[in-house]
Scaffold this motif. Structure first.
Motif, PDB file in Angstrom:
ATOM      1  N   ILE A  13       8.792   4.189 -10.295  1.00 35.83           N
ATOM      2  CA  ILE A  13       9.510   3.699 -11.374  1.00 35.83           C
ATOM      3  C   ILE A  13       8.093   3.451 -12.203  1.00 35.83           C
ATOM      4  CG2 ILE A  13      10.353   1.353 -12.006  1.00 35.83           C
ATOM      5  CD1 ILE A  13      11.979   1.847  -9.481  1.00 35.83           C
ATOM      6  N   VAL A  14       7.691   3.574 -13.476  1.00 35.17           N
ATOM      7  CA  VAL A  14       6.947   3.309 -14.055  1.00 35.17           C
ATOM      8  C   VAL A  14       6.673   2.820 -15.379  1.00 35.17           C
ATOM      9  CG1 VAL A  14       4.323   4.711 -15.156  1.00 35.17           C
ATOM     10  CG2 VAL A  14       6.102   5.507 -13.352  1.00 35.17           C
ATOM     11  N   SER A  15       5.893   1.844 -16.006  1.00 40.30           N
ATOM     12  CA  SER A  15       5.830   1.301 -16.787  1.00 40.30           C
ATOM     13  C   SER A  15       3.916   0.707 -17.171  1.00 40.30           C
ATOM     14  CB  SER A  15       6.787  -0.105 -17.430  1.00 40.30           C
ATOM     15  OG  SER A  15       6.561  -0.553 -18.614  1.00 40.30           O
ATOM     16  N   SER A  16       4.072   1.098 -18.919  1.00 37.62           N
ATOM     17  CA  SER A  16       2.452   0.842 -19.104  1.00 37.62           C
ATOM     18  C   SER A  16       2.575  -1.245 -20.250  1.00 37.62           C
ATOM     19  CB  SER A  16       2.295   1.317 -20.247  1.00 37.62           C
ATOM     20  OG  SER A  16       3.335   1.016 -21.512  1.00 37.62           O
ATOM     21  N   LYS A  17       3.979  -1.613 -19.632  1.00 40.22           N
ATOM     22  CA  LYS A  17       3.462  -2.686 -20.032  1.00 40.22           C
ATOM     23  C   LYS A  17       4.360  -3.951 -18.554  1.00 40.22           C
ATOM     24  CE  LYS A  17       4.448  -2.226 -24.803  1.00 40.22           C
ATOM     25  NZ  LYS A  17       5.207  -2.490 -25.750  1.00 40.22           N
ATOM     26  N   ARG A  18       4.122  -4.876 -18.331  1.00 42.98           N
ATOM     27  CA  ARG A  18       4.485  -6.236 -17.529  1.00 42.98           C
ATOM     28  C   ARG A  18       5.833  -7.114 -17.995  1.00 42.98           C
ATOM     29  NH1 ARG A  18      -0.133  -9.793 -17.085  1.00 42.98           N
ATOM     30  NH2 ARG A  18       1.636 -10.725 -15.007  1.00 42.98           N
ATOM     31  N   LYS A  19       6.623  -7.081 -16.782  1.00 42.27           N
ATOM     32  CA  LYS A  19       7.779  -7.582 -17.309  1.00 42.27           C
ATOM     33  C   LYS A  19       8.703  -7.279 -17.020  1.00 42.27           C
ATOM     34  CE  LYS A  19       6.001 -11.701 -15.289  1.00 42.27           C
ATOM     35  NZ  LYS A  19       6.184 -12.123 -14.249  1.00 42.27           N
ATOM     36  N   ARG A  20       8.803  -5.687 -17.007  1.00 44.25           N
ATOM     37  CA  ARG A  20      10.010  -5.035 -17.505  1.00 44.25           C
ATOM     38  C   ARG A  20      11.150  -5.252 -16.519  1.00 44.25           C
ATOM     39  NH1 ARG A  20       8.838  -5.955 -22.585  1.00 44.25           N
ATOM     40  NH2 ARG A  20       7.178  -4.901 -23.174  1.00 44.25           N
ATOM     41  N   GLY A  21      10.703  -5.961 -15.353  1.00 40.88           N
ATOM     42  CA  GLY A  21      11.559  -5.051 -14.083  1.00 40.88           C
ATOM     43  C   GLY A  21      11.558  -3.981 -13.177  1.00 40.88           C
ATOM     44  N   LYS A  22      10.368  -3.354 -13.148  1.00 38.31           N
ATOM     45  CA  LYS A  22       9.670  -2.324 -12.727  1.00 38.31           C
ATOM     46  C   LYS A  22      10.138  -3.059 -10.839  1.00 38.31           C
ATOM     47  CE  LYS A  22       5.389  -2.245 -14.076  1.00 38.31           C
ATOM     48  NZ  LYS A  22       6.092  -3.290 -15.054  1.00 38.31           N
ATOM     49  N   THR A  23       9.590  -4.030 -10.035  1.00 36.65           N
ATOM     50  CA  THR A  23       9.847  -4.673  -9.178  1.00 36.65           C
ATOM     51  C   THR A  23      10.744  -4.471  -8.512  1.00 36.65           C
ATOM     52  OG1 THR A  23       7.642  -5.073  -8.779  1.00 36.65           O
ATOM     53  CG2 THR A  23       8.895  -5.591  -7.387  1.00 36.65           C
ATOM     54  N   SER A  24      11.922  -5.388 -10.157  1.00 36.66           N
ATOM     55  CA  SER A  24      13.491  -5.038  -9.191  1.00 36.66           C
ATOM     56  C   SER A  24      14.896  -4.121  -9.022  1.00 36.66           C
ATOM     57  CB  SER A  24      14.263  -6.446 -10.882  1.00 36.66           C
ATOM     58  OG  SER A  24      13.222  -7.775 -10.680  1.00 36.66           O
ATOM     59  N   LEU A  25      13.780  -2.718 -10.359  1.00 36.91           N
ATOM     60  CA  LEU A  25      14.640  -2.445  -9.916  1.00 36.91           C
ATOM     61  C   LEU A  25      14.422  -0.971  -8.292  1.00 36.91           C
ATOM     62  CD1 LEU A  25      16.213   0.025 -10.852  1.00 36.91           C
ATOM     63  CD2 LEU A  25      14.077   1.113 -11.830  1.00 36.91           C
TER      64      LEU A  25
END
Length: 80
Positions: A13-25
């Motif tokens: 699960i990767v995103s270059s931006k913070r606060k996108r829900g990666k940890t929640s997912l």
């Protein structure tokens, strides 16, 4: 008799931006997999420092991951 190795998958699960829900997912996936009896190892990246007192850094472990590796540019911690 040769035994077949169990099937293993890697989910990223990767995103270059913070606060996108990666940890929640990731936490939701960990809970779902564990509820099916599947063992889970997780890697949590911290862009600055690893702070296990911080809820976000602890979430994979609290969600039921068997092993969590926390990695930052300066340090790595393994929680079992």
């Amino acid at each position: 008799m040769l035994m077949k190795a169990p099937f293993r998958s890697i989910i990223q699960i990767v995103s270059s931006k913070r606060k996108r829900g990666k940890t929640s997912l990731a936490s939701s996936l960990i809970k779902a997999l564990r509820s099916r009896g599947i063992r889970v190892a997780a890697v949590k990246h911290a862009s600055k420092k690893i702070d296990l007192a911080n809820r976000d850094s602890r979430r994979p472990f609290e969600s039921g991951a068997d092993i969590v590796v926390a990695v930052s540019p300066w340090v790595m911690e393994i929680v079992m």
